[in-house]
Design a protein around this motif. Sequence first.
Motif, PDB file in Angstrom:
ATOM      1  N   ARG A 438       0.814  -1.202   0.000  1.00 10.33           N
ATOM      2  CA  ARG A 438       0.000   0.000   0.000  1.00 10.33           C
ATOM      3  C   ARG A 438       0.855   1.261   0.000  1.00 10.33           C
ATOM      4  N   MET A 441       2.832   2.375  -3.252  1.00 12.18           N
ATOM      5  CA  MET A 441       2.125   2.722  -4.491  1.00 12.18           C
ATOM      6  C   MET A 441       2.665   4.010  -5.112  1.00 12.18           C
ATOM      7  N   GLU A 447       0.566  11.310  -7.780  1.00 11.89           N
ATOM      8  CA  GLU A 447      -0.562  11.684  -6.932  1.00 11.89           C
ATOM      9  C   GLU A 447      -1.879  11.708  -7.712  1.00 11.89           C
ATOM     10  N   LEU A 450      -3.163   8.227  -8.247  1.00 11.17           N
ATOM     11  CA  LEU A 450      -3.720   7.654  -7.016  1.00 11.17           C
ATOM     12  C   LEU A 450      -5.046   8.322  -6.662  1.00 11.17           C
ATOM     13  N   LEU A 472      -4.442   1.552  -1.422  1.00 10.79           N
ATOM     14  CA  LEU A 472      -4.040   2.946  -1.635  1.00 10.79           C
ATOM     15  C   LEU A 472      -3.234   3.447  -0.446  1.00 10.79           C
ATOM     16  N   TRP A 502      -6.104   6.812   2.774  1.00  6.84           N
ATOM     17  CA  TRP A 502      -6.443   7.639   1.621  1.00  6.84           C
ATOM     18  C   TRP A 502      -7.939   7.601   1.380  1.00  6.84           C
TER      19      TRP A 502
ATOM     20  N   GLY B 203      -2.718  -2.092  -8.832  1.00  6.77           N
ATOM     21  CA  GLY B 203      -3.656  -0.993  -8.572  1.00  6.77           C
ATOM     22  C   GLY B 203      -4.966  -1.217  -9.292  1.00  6.77           C
TER      23      GLY B 203
END
Lengths: 503, 503
Positions: A438, A441, A447, A450, A472, A502, B203
């Motif tokens: 996690r 990532m 950013e 994500l 995440l 997140w 992901g």
Amino acid sequence: MQPSGEQRNRPARPAPERAALARELARRVGEDSILWTDDTLLPYDVDGFTLAKFPPDLVVLPTTTAQVTDVLVFARAHGLPVTARGAGTGLAGGALAEEGGILLVTARMDRVLEVDVSNRFAVVQPGVVNAHLSERVAPHGLHYAPDPSSQMASTLGGNAATNAGGPHCLKYGQTHQHMRALTLVLADGSVVEAGSRALDPPGLNLVGVTVGSEGTFGVVTELVVGLVPRPEAVRTFLAVFDDVTSAGAAVTAIVGRGIVPAALEMLDHLTIVAVEPYVHLGLPLDAGAVLLVELDGPAAGMDRRAGEVHALCREAGARSIREAKDEAERLLLWKARKGAFGAMGRLASGFYVMDGVVPRTRLPEVLARIEQISAEQDLRIANVFHAGDGNLHPNVLYDVDDPDSVARAWRASERILEACVELGGSLSGEHGIGNEKRDLMGLAFAEDDLAAMAALRRAFDPEGRLNPRKMLPLRPGCGEGLPRPGLAAVAAGLSPDGEGPWI
Amino acid sequence: MQPSGEQRNRPARPAPERAALARELARRVGEDSILWTDDTLLPYDVDGFTLAKFPPDLVVLPTTTAQVTDVLVFARAHGLPVTARGAGTGLAGGALAEEGGILLVTARMDRVLEVDVSNRFAVVQPGVVNAHLSERVAPHGLHYAPDPSSQMASTLGGNAATNAGGPHCLKYGQTHQHMRALTLVLADGSVVEAGSRALDPPGLNLVGVTVGSEGTFGVVTELVVGLVPRPEAVRTFLAVFDDVTSAGAAVTAIVGRGIVPAALEMLDHLTIVAVEPYVHLGLPLDAGAVLLVELDGPAAGMDRRAGEVHALCREAGARSIREAKDEAERLLLWKARKGAFGAMGRLASGFYVMDGVVPRTRLPEVLARIEQISAEQDLRIANVFHAGDGNLHPNVLYDVDDPDSVARAWRASERILEACVELGGSLSGEHGIGNEKRDLMGLAFAEDDLAAMAALRRAFDPEGRLNPRKMLPLRPGCGEGLPRPGLAAVAAGLSPDGEGPWI
């Protein structure tokens, strides 16, 4: 990589509180479906990622979609997180109840509901074991193609959650390519039917995005999976090489010739040393690498293709090539590969099975990096590869009783994944992100990327109660903020206190 | 989102207003990139779905990701909708500027940025024409596999938006299986990098869900697409049958034998009558069906597989089987298939190319239903199929000058799609939903399913400004269920007043 301190190994709620919740939930799903006492919860605080433990407050074992809806409605009313779990074989800690709450175990949803031989699909519950489905449809000349090494235990629901791979995915594609439709119960208890029994359904690809979402979108309670005809002919070879470079050259030559093997697997020296005493194949213990090549397809022309593979391996420097004479010998050759992880137990008290990807042509580079990392951290690392698609499984061997050795194993794993990303690859090929990766990532995604994932997740689970703290990275601290107002606001809405995950 | 009624077929904004917007946008992206005068906008009010027209206010032709961001930030500031358009060949009206605003045309983003032969991918801009990419990489023995019939004109960006199919997708998979990574500019101008150049990225599957989202998530400005080796050997056959039932039996026999042809296409009697005067293949005009079978793969064993296909066609009752002697003849046989839609112009002044799916084994049933619908509506319907995966393209022939004939064509199309859904199939195999089938989505999906899609879309585009009014049905009015005004009403602009779209 280690989860943040304060949440690790948090105890479950006090027993009386758990008992009260269990009593109330029992009115909806029956007493037999619920575990809440310390002793019965014990097996459920860990999954295949044995480095982290989180006890759930309740374990529920539903049998129907309606019961899953009941559990989710109950959980919502009590503000409890819900984590779905299949067989618990996942290697990335995706089935850990990190925030406690309800662990929804699908083990009793193990029925094959329908097999349509003509249109080649099966309708199954999520708790059906991968290998059991193939056994069930074998009399029709069919099988379910994705074959993770865990297939004797892992379930189709868990396979869907992680978008599981397997040796034969080189030719046949990963789990997401075999999922036609899913029944998904959302956090609010509503039921979404994604996809279609027919091929190529229209609309947004809900199936494609749910597969691999590690239980963060909803609980899958029914799956329509594609079945593939068993090939007319199969030929399996084990070629022994002096080093991984020459084995890699054979891989490049086979792929370059336009041959698409059913599987193309490589074991390195240390793995050979681990498996030989277990499989007794007579593998030379000084060999640098072993390549397992399987061809399948129509019988017509198979001899010529097999001859080509033989010749290409020889040209690349194979010391010896053994071909399976029959199915029994074929299974034995495969045992060297599928039993490799288990055999690591002969080499060290702890082994950490990793999962990284690089573009196929960069395998030699990543191997050199792993060798270097192994020296730096003073730990042995044994490598198993899906060589055909650049997916590697380094096994970091460590001493479970030596905290320094454990810490070095963590560092080695992090360095290896950094190397994968630097070489144009990524963090995971088939095991998922879960708890394990996690917080890495950010190595692979910016950013904005994500934030898009977080927004997607929130679209399905606005309160972030399904499998929280998975996939995440934890949200940046207050004041750091997120770069983009739109999605950032969405993500921020989930954890207003700035301390939560997140999403 | 604006209410719908008054906006349908509404004219573009007044010229002075458009001129002012154009002047301001020109400061960001240059004057040469903008069209706003009536004459220059004219070609852009319609796409391949010729039954609906919507003029944009501005057309912008950016060349870089940075310019696309500029356009989206500008559009956001002015509250303008943005619709992306590739070559405009789409058959479902997905590139129509239904609410006016900016039509973002990717035609000038036509560069192949990188070709990685060893790892078999290309990095391209969205305006690269499908066939051009295959031409470009042919010297390396590679090609891009999905081959929609529009491939000489349609672009990879448009192919991604619709998750385009094509005859060879039977063996090689649709567009989504060939997209490794996408650069996506969101409505707020932020840039998301989805996926990875390596296989099997971790992901959430942003690539998988963006492919097929018809430009509602963002504007794709760069694509990493997989390339496939050109097969060593190809064999192409055209078998003539007395009726579609016997041709269908051949399909079943071939698939049942475990053969995976590269393509398995069927034309019915009326299609044969349309194409023969165009291709001069000597197809008998009384034939009931023609089956086009292509095998590809290693040369080894190809003779035997070809012999099997021959024998299976004969057993199923083929009148004659012609095999292409060389590449020129192969292209001629393919011309019968790929030119089929164009040839329909010989039969009627208007033809409506439809796109439905049923489970492969139900093709005979759906054909019987289509025959019945043809009789009921007193219209000829010619059928072309991707028979191997149950994807059918009925061509409803009508008289463009006879409003009653047009209305019957609409009714016929609706009945055919209803039949597909009833038989376990769905609304679209490869052309997308767009404007055309938006209000039929309720046939295939329940409210919860559509709500999940709408939530997903909002996650990417919270204001609903990207390609508005596409894919998802109009929002239900108070106290009503999901309205389905029917295609005729949609085309005539008869959506109930005051109802915005679903998103």
